[in-house]
Every structure is written in C-alpha cells, then in structure tokens.
Design an enzyme around this catalytic site. Structure first.
Site, PDB file in Angstrom:
ATOM      1  N   CYS A 136       7.211  -1.444  -9.066  1.00  6.07           N
ATOM      2  CA  CYS A 136       6.468  -2.654  -8.673  1.00  6.07           C
ATOM      3  C   CYS A 136       4.986  -2.510  -9.006  1.00  6.07           C
ATOM      4  CB  CYS A 136       6.661  -2.918  -7.179  1.00  6.07           C
ATOM      5  SG  CYS A 136       5.728  -4.347  -6.606  1.00  6.07           S
ATOM      6  N   CYS A 139       2.605  -4.055  -6.506  1.00  7.49           N
ATOM      7  CA  CYS A 139       2.386  -3.255  -5.294  1.00  7.49           C
ATOM      8  C   CYS A 139       1.476  -2.050  -5.591  1.00  7.49           C
ATOM      9  CB  CYS A 139       3.713  -2.719  -4.745  1.00  7.49           C
ATOM     10  SG  CYS A 139       5.076  -3.881  -4.796  1.00  7.49           S
ATOM     11  N   ASP A 140       1.691  -1.392  -6.720  1.00  9.18           N
ATOM     12  CA  ASP A 140       1.076  -0.075  -6.933  1.00  9.18           C
ATOM     13  C   ASP A 140       0.055  -0.008  -8.065  1.00  9.18           C
ATOM     14  OD1 ASP A 140       2.718   0.896  -4.912  1.00  9.18           O
ATOM     15  OD2 ASP A 140       4.360   1.325  -6.294  1.00  9.18           O
TER      16      ASP A 140
END
Ligand code: FAD
Ligand code: NAP
Length: 313
Positions: A136, A139-140
C-alpha cells in the site's frame, strides 16, 4: 456471551458494493444492518485520486467512501463496526458471529467482502513485511522521502502505486514479468513520461534483500525470465502490487466458488448457490473489479434480496 440481533437483511462489507446495497435496501424499508469489517470503506480507502467515478472528475477514494457511508446511514441503514468471524448458511435464519461477540441472525444475507492484496509468497517478502515491504503506497509511501523504491506488477494498481511514489521517492523502478503492462493506456502514458520512473521488463522478483539489525530492505534481486540472469536493484522500499484475491474465506466451504475463489452467482443476478444469500462486488467479479461495477452489483443484490424476501420471509 454477547447479544443476539435479528435483521431481515445483513450486509457484510463496507466497500462500494455493501454501501450501495445498504442505500437500496434502506429505501425498500428492509432496515438492513451493515457490518463494516476490518477495512471500513473497502479498497478505495487505500488509494488517492479516483478519476472514473461518474459525476466526479476527480475524488479522493477515502472521501468518496465517507460520503457513501453517510448516504447509507441517511437512508436508514445501521452501520456497525464489527468483523464477521463465522457465518453459518446451513439453515435459516442465517447466523453470523462478530468479533465483538454479537451474534447476528438474518433472513437474507448480502456478501460484499471484496478482495485483498495478493503477495508473491517469497520467504524474504514475509521476513521484511512492515519493514520495507508493503502492498500500500498510500499508506507507506511517505516513509520513503528521498529514497529509492521498487514496485512490482503490471496492472492499474502497480502503475498508480509507482506514480504516487514519485511524490516522495528519488527514484521508482517498476519491475514487471512481461514486456507490456495491462494498465490503462492513460496511466501508462503518465508512467512513461515521469522522469523518476524506470521500468525493468521481463523480470520476476527472486528475493528481497536487506539488513537484520535493524530489520530493513536494501534491495531486490530480479531474475530475467528468459536468461535467468539476476540483477540487484537497490531500494529502501519494495511495493507488491500484483492484484487482489477475493475475500471468500467465510463461505468457501458453503457456497459454490469458481475462477480461483470468486463466489459464483447466477449470471445476470446476484443469487448464489444458497437461496437467500446474495453476493456483489469484487467478491464475485474476476473480470471488471471496479468501484462502479461493484456499486452496480450492490444495487442488484439489494433488489434481488428485496424480491426474494417478499416471496420467502
Ligand atoms: P471492497 O472495496 O474490497 O470492500 C470489501 C469490504 O468488505 C471492506 O469494507 C471489508 O472491511 C469488508 N469485509 C471483508 N471481510 C469481512 C468480514 N469478515 N466481516 C465484515 N466485513 C468484511 N476502482 C475504480 O473504479 N477506480 C479506481 O480508481 C480504483 N482504484 C483502486 C486503487 C487501489 C489501490 C485498489 C486496491 C483498488 C482500486 N480500484 C479502483 C478497485 C476498487 O477499489 C474495487 O473494485 C472496489 O473497492 C470493490 O468494492 P467492493 O465493495 O466489492 O469491496
Ligand atoms: P491486475 O489487473 O490483476 O494486475 C495484476 C498484475 O500483477 C498483472 O500485471 C500481473 O502480471 C502481475 N502479477 C500477478 N501475479 C504476479 C506474480 N506472482 N508475480 C509477478 N507479477 C504478477 O490487478 P490490479 O492492478 O490490482 O487491478 C485489479 C482491478 O482493480 C482491475 O480490474 C483494475 O482495473 C482495478 N483498478 C482500477 C484502477 C483504476 O481504474 N484507476 C486502479 C487500480 C485498480 P501479468 O500482466 O503478466 O498477468
């Protein structure tokens, strides 16, 4: 022991399919309960711009899903923060047990549990998951400001992840096992024009390499699929974007599945192999897998459930 709640219609999943089913079922006065699961809002909550949701030239995925939830609630659905751990479709009413301890009994069920990211299945991928290996970018990605990253995959997700990562990373290498991408042409154009992106064609990931103390990725070893030669590509982050598998674990021994785990529905409808159980969205769809098609199937499921309940409940 938790409480037991009965509903005419239980909707499991809070992606576009689940929320659309909830809007239609609420307007049909079925007072549905919708259980959100571990990812409230579904897959679109881990992306940024969505450019193909009709009516919005561009909308942020998480914003769209907040609006869908609000719409379902405004129409009368009850949205519950819980995860269904077991589902018994063997007798009516159907019984689901949530992580909260609540037991839900339902005259009809709409399954809209969507899909989850696939992994390569390499031991080194497992070792570094959460320590440089991710599925992701939204997300990261932020963790890789000014660093080099690698993405693997050749579909829309991989290209979008690679483009998103150019906002942070100094260099993005996309590694794909073939010599062409299956991503939409508009996305491919953006990828090839981006000066931060390099594509390594015809290479499969052999392993992820890194340090043990502290645990962290330093690169990936990629194997030329024709010659077998290994190239090591340095990177601090490795993003796996090779598609999604249907989340059919709850029903795999109860419903007919096909095409590698997708719930089988009667063509042109959302009826599964058990009367009173309907399925919609990515859980049933190995072909289109879009937000708008999932929403469309959510609508169909609510209409199918309404008609079925009128005849059987
Ligand atoms: P999902 O969105 O997968 O939602 C599944 C829901 O089920 C989740 O809420 C989850 O919590 C819930 N659930 C699962 N198991 C349980 C359980 N046991 N108990 C309770 N609930 C459970 N499509 C587009 O059209 N345009 C795009 O731009 C686009 N971008 C994307 C970007 C990315 C990074 C990804 C991964 C996908 C993208 N897609 C896009 C595809 C789109 O997100 C999916 O087609 C769509 O979200 C599928 O909707 P769904 O309702 O079937 O399931
Ligand atoms: P996908 O379209 O199934 O593509 C998966 C990619 O990963 C393919 O290129 C495949 O290679 C590769 N791959 C699969 N297994 C692999 C393995 N073991 N090792 C190496 N590579 C592997 O999946 P997706 O990109 O996640 O898209 C899923 C669905 O969501 C699609 O329907 C897509 O249109 C939709 N989506 C839409 C948008 C958008 O509309 N903007 C954005 C994201 C996703 P091959 O090509 O060789 O098969």
């Amino acid at each position: 022991m938790g409480e037991t709640r009965h509903t005419k219609l239980l909707i499991i999943g809070s992606g576009p399919a689940g929320y659309t089913a909830a809007v239609y079922a609420s307007r049909a006065m079925l007072s549905p309960l919708l259980v959100q699961g571990i990812q409230p809002g579904g897959q679109l909550t881990i992306t940024t711009e969505v450019e193909n949701w009709p009516g919005d030239t561009e909308v942020q995925g998480p914003d769209l899903m907040v609006r869908m939830e609000a719409h379902a609630v405004a129409m009368g659905a009850e949205v519950i923060s819980d995860i269904i751990l077991t589902l018994d479709l063997g007798k009516r009413p159907f019984t689901a047990v949530g992580d909260s301890g609540t037991t839900y009994t339902a005259d009809a069920v709409i399954l809209a549990t969507g899909a989850q990211a696939k992994w390569l299945g390499l031991p080194s991928e497992e070792k570094f998951k959460g320590f440089g290996v991710s599925a992701c970018a939204t997300c990261d990605g932020f963790f890789y400001r000014g660093r080099e990253v690698v993405v693997t995959g050749g579909g829309n997700t991989a290209v979008e992840e690679a483009l998103f990562l150019t906002n942070f990373a100094s260099k993005v290498t996309l590694i794909h096992r073939r010599d062409s991408l299956r991503a939409e042409k508009i996305l491919q154009d953006r990828l090839f024009k981006n000066p931060k992106v390099t594509v390594l064609w015809n290479h499969a990931i052999d392993s992820v390499v890194g340090d043990d103390t502290p645990l962290g990725v330093t690169g990936v070893r990629a194997k030329d699929v024709t010659t077998g030669a290994i190239t090591e590509v340095p990177c601090a982050g490795f993003f796996v974007a090779i598609g999604h598998a249907p989340a059919s674990e709850l029903v795999k021994d109860q419903l007919e599945l096909h095409n590698g785990g997708y719930v089988k529905v009667t063509p042109g409808s959302t009826h599964t192999s058990i009367p009173g159980v309907f399925a919609a969205g990515d859980l049933t769809d190995h072909v289109y897998r879009q937000a708008v098609t999932s929403a469309g199937m959510g609508c169909m499921a609510a209409l199918d459930a309404e008609r079925w309940l009128a005849e059987h409940a």
